[in-house]
Design a protein around this motif. Sequence first.
Motif, PDB file in Angstrom:
ATOM      1  N   PHE A  97       0.828  -1.208   0.000  1.00  0.00           N
ATOM      2  CA  PHE A  97       0.000   0.000   0.000  1.00  0.00           C
ATOM      3  C   PHE A  97       0.865   1.263   0.000  1.00  0.00           C
ATOM      4  CE2 PHE A  97      -4.432  -1.546   1.493  1.00  0.00           C
ATOM      5  CZ  PHE A  97      -4.446  -2.440   0.431  1.00  0.00           C
ATOM      6  N   GLU A  98       1.990   1.187   0.678  1.00  0.00           N
ATOM      7  CA  GLU A  98       2.887   2.353   0.652  1.00  0.00           C
ATOM      8  C   GLU A  98       3.369   2.613  -0.775  1.00  0.00           C
ATOM      9  OE1 GLU A  98       4.702   2.293   5.199  1.00  0.00           O
ATOM     10  OE2 GLU A  98       5.902   1.482   3.568  1.00  0.00           O
ATOM     11  N   ILE A  99       3.734   1.528  -1.467  1.00  0.00           N
ATOM     12  CA  ILE A  99       4.225   1.719  -2.842  1.00  0.00           C
ATOM     13  C   ILE A  99       3.114   2.265  -3.736  1.00  0.00           C
ATOM     14  CG2 ILE A  99       5.200   0.571  -4.889  1.00  0.00           C
ATOM     15  CD1 ILE A  99       6.290  -1.580  -2.996  1.00  0.00           C
ATOM     16  N   PHE A 100       1.931   1.660  -3.642  1.00  0.00           N
ATOM     17  CA  PHE A 100       0.888   2.019  -4.606  1.00  0.00           C
ATOM     18  C   PHE A 100       0.163   3.318  -4.260  1.00  0.00           C
ATOM     19  CE2 PHE A 100       0.519  -2.826  -5.058  1.00  0.00           C
ATOM     20  CZ  PHE A 100       1.489  -2.846  -6.045  1.00  0.00           C
ATOM     21  N   TYR A 101      -0.015   3.600  -2.972  1.00  0.00           N
ATOM     22  CA  TYR A 101      -0.949   4.678  -2.630  1.00  0.00           C
ATOM     23  C   TYR A 101      -0.352   5.863  -1.866  1.00  0.00           C
ATOM     24  CZ  TYR A 101      -4.037   0.793  -3.785  1.00  0.00           C
ATOM     25  OH  TYR A 101      -4.637  -0.260  -4.417  1.00  0.00           O
ATOM     26  N   ALA A 102       0.877   5.734  -1.306  1.00  0.00           N
ATOM     27  CA  ALA A 102       1.395   6.863  -0.514  1.00  0.00           C
ATOM     28  C   ALA A 102       1.764   8.025  -1.437  1.00  0.00           C
ATOM     29  CB  ALA A 102       2.610   6.415   0.283  1.00  0.00           C
ATOM     30  N   LYS A 103       1.543   9.256  -0.936  1.00  0.00           N
ATOM     31  CA  LYS A 103       1.904  10.439  -1.728  1.00  0.00           C
ATOM     32  C   LYS A 103       3.356  10.829  -1.432  1.00  0.00           C
ATOM     33  CE  LYS A 103      -2.013  12.713  -3.448  1.00  0.00           C
ATOM     34  NZ  LYS A 103      -3.257  12.319  -2.773  1.00  0.00           N
ATOM     35  N   ASN A 104       3.717  10.719  -0.154  1.00  0.00           N
ATOM     36  CA  ASN A 104       5.049  11.119   0.294  1.00  0.00           C
ATOM     37  C   ASN A 104       6.115  10.179  -0.291  1.00  0.00           C
ATOM     38  OD1 ASN A 104       7.390  11.413   1.772  1.00  0.00           O
ATOM     39  ND2 ASN A 104       6.291  11.986   3.660  1.00  0.00           N
ATOM     40  N   PRO A 105       7.096  10.735  -1.046  1.00  0.00           N
ATOM     41  CA  PRO A 105       8.093   9.863  -1.686  1.00  0.00           C
ATOM     42  C   PRO A 105       8.895   9.044  -0.676  1.00  0.00           C
ATOM     43  CG  PRO A 105       8.585  12.218  -2.065  1.00  0.00           C
ATOM     44  CD  PRO A 105       7.267  12.157  -1.383  1.00  0.00           C
ATOM     45  N   LEU A 106       9.066   9.597   0.540  1.00  0.00           N
ATOM     46  CA  LEU A 106       9.831   8.836   1.531  1.00  0.00           C
ATOM     47  C   LEU A 106       9.058   7.592   1.977  1.00  0.00           C
ATOM     48  CD1 LEU A 106      11.418  11.624   3.748  1.00  0.00           C
ATOM     49  CD2 LEU A 106      12.551  10.101   2.103  1.00  0.00           C
ATOM     50  N   VAL A 107       7.741   7.778   2.100  1.00  0.00           N
ATOM     51  CA  VAL A 107       6.917   6.623   2.484  1.00  0.00           C
ATOM     52  C   VAL A 107       6.917   5.590   1.347  1.00  0.00           C
ATOM     53  CG1 VAL A 107       4.593   5.884   3.177  1.00  0.00           C
ATOM     54  CG2 VAL A 107       5.490   8.075   3.985  1.00  0.00           C
ATOM     55  N   LYS A 108       6.844   6.087   0.113  1.00  0.00           N
ATOM     56  CA  LYS A 108       6.906   5.182  -1.040  1.00  0.00           C
ATOM     57  C   LYS A 108       8.209   4.381  -1.014  1.00  0.00           C
ATOM     58  CE  LYS A 108       4.176   7.036  -4.881  1.00  0.00           C
ATOM     59  NZ  LYS A 108       3.199   5.959  -4.968  1.00  0.00           N
ATOM     60  N   LEU A 109       9.290   5.120  -0.708  1.00  0.00           N
ATOM     61  CA  LEU A 109      10.600   4.469  -0.670  1.00  0.00           C
ATOM     62  C   LEU A 109      10.627   3.404   0.431  1.00  0.00           C
ATOM     63  CD1 LEU A 109      13.511   4.477  -1.772  1.00  0.00           C
ATOM     64  CD2 LEU A 109      14.088   6.076   0.064  1.00  0.00           C
ATOM     65  N   HIS A 110      10.041   3.765   1.583  1.00  0.00           N
ATOM     66  CA  HIS A 110       9.975   2.806   2.689  1.00  0.00           C
ATOM     67  C   HIS A 110       9.246   1.540   2.227  1.00  0.00           C
ATOM     68  CE1 HIS A 110       8.053   1.028   6.331  1.00  0.00           C
ATOM     69  NE2 HIS A 110       9.247   1.266   6.852  1.00  0.00           N
TER      70      HIS A 110
END
Length: 532
Positions: A97-110
Amino acid sequence: MKIKELAMDCRILYVRLPCNPIFPIGVVYLADHVHKLFPGIEQRIFDLGTIPPLDYASALENCIDEFKPSLLIYSWRDIHIFAPVGGRGGNPLQYSFEIFYAKNPLVKLHGALGGLQMLKSFYTELWQNQSLIKRGLKRAQQYNKDVRVIVGGGAVSIYYEQLNKSLPKGSIVSVGEGEALLEKLLSGQDFSDERCYVVGENQPRQRLIHEAPTALEKTACNYEYIESIWPDFNYYLQESDFYIGVQTKRGCPHNCCYCVYTVVEGKQVRINPADEVVAEMRQLYDRGIRNFWFTDAQFIPAKRFIDDAVELLQKIVDSGMTDIHWAAYIRADNLTPKLCELMVKTGMNYFEIGITSGSQELVRKMRMGYNLRTVLQNCRDLKAAGFNDLVSVNYSFNVIDERIETIRQTIAYHRELERIFGADKVEPAIFFIGLQPHTHLEEYAFKEDILKPGYNPMLLLPWTARKLLWNPEPLGSFFGKVCLQAMRENPNDFGREVMNILEAKLGCAPLEEALTAPIEQQSKPKQLAKIS
Ligand code: B12
Ligand code: SF4
């Protein structure tokens, strides 16, 4: 597929491949069955679930050196990674869900890093189990050049087609229960009509998993014998919180669109005689066990099996085992006041209801055959009978035709369950469906060109993973964000937090609306939601 009689001089080693320490009831039942038919055969159980990871290979080799098996039976329980909670490689739901839906790039990276870690652990485990099978075979060949390998268990039953390429030539790959196959193999009979195939010799038959399992009259497992062939049996007796598996029946007649149990075990429900189940529990009880998990696909699969459940629970009462607890998957639409009373009296202290949605309309569309109004009434009866323990309610949002109204209905339904049992006693387990092979949902994905027949469900590249974790648009991103918020704000009470956020955003429908499926919806052809 005939082979020479194996029973004579046969030495069978059962290896339960690495797994969280869940009691290896599958191999225990197989060893018990073989012993009852062929008491002369030497057997040994070796459970890698009790061994630290660094020692897997050496411990297996030591065991083989000592026992010198001529038949290696590998049992592989799970390879599924779409757990809604922290699994062995972390929390897959959170990462994806972090990869697909997070807006914050750091969260996406996490999410991306976590996802990579999880994929690594998934592939490491796959590779490790396959290599343990090969390594064990090689070692055993030092003592018996004709040693044979059979592989089975929950994970193999689901992914048997994919394992064709990665197991040693000549391995027998078994789907579903293994008793009949072992019986035929050991008595030298043709076993080609059993649910199995031989790597390198033949291909799995089309729809092999849909074939009905061979009927079998189950008798109480002989734990005195099991103890004698399993040096680490005590491992599961030491901790008082282990729930030891006992099977009371096999099969589920339902058709829920995402479920594979009904094909693994078959639709025909086969009840194990109550006296035999109680006799088996008694042996465990006498060894100090007080917690039991009835490992049935469903403990009460349909109304016509209520009498069998009553008979079993009454016999448990009569046996005098009054200080036990038990848990199971329960279809709560099949309870009666009498059954509720017996459930409480016999110590049921946890159960899981897989209603999937609190909207009657969606429950119908998912072919689940539940009447949600009846479930509520039965839960009230259970509470009135004195049930005061935990209920886990499994919800999978966004499977079919989910809308804002149906989410509001699920919230209304959940709040009513909380009113019945107490909010602290009802745990909403939020799942997203992990698409599994051989289900109606998979067929739908083929029909809609979401997946291509022949895809590899064990190949988890990010774009396949996205399709296998069923959370279609237009609501997919909404749910993704809600779940991320819940993970951030209250990770230790994720399910309840999701429900609270959904209610704060969307409100709650009147309960009556949740319980009523409008007539025009019922007569529409069943529609599965589209995936983005
Ligand atoms: C009951 C159950 C649970 C209970 C277990 C309780 C307990 N204390 O035992 C609970 C709820 C805890 C549970 C949890 C999980 N489970 Co579960 N569970 C089941 C269920 C319904 C029955 C398993 C069982 O014990 N059956 C009874 C025994 C006797 O059967 P068996 O072990 O399968 O063994 C028979 C055959 O497989 C065969 N066999 C076994 N080994 C071998 C070897 C050979 C050579 C041969 C020939 C035959 C053979 O013969 C045996 C005797 O008939 C199955 C689904 C199903 N209907 O099978 C899923 C199942 C095993 N679970 C599964 C999963 C994924 C999990 C979880 C990892 C889910 C998650 N993501 O969190 C967790 C694991 C939790 C953890 N701590 O690691 C998957 C595994 C396959 C996969 N997809 O990877 C299954 C198949 C369900 C599914 N389709 O997703 N589970
Ligand atoms: S009732 Fe449960 S076990 Fe049976 S098909 Fe439905 S989800 Fe599967």
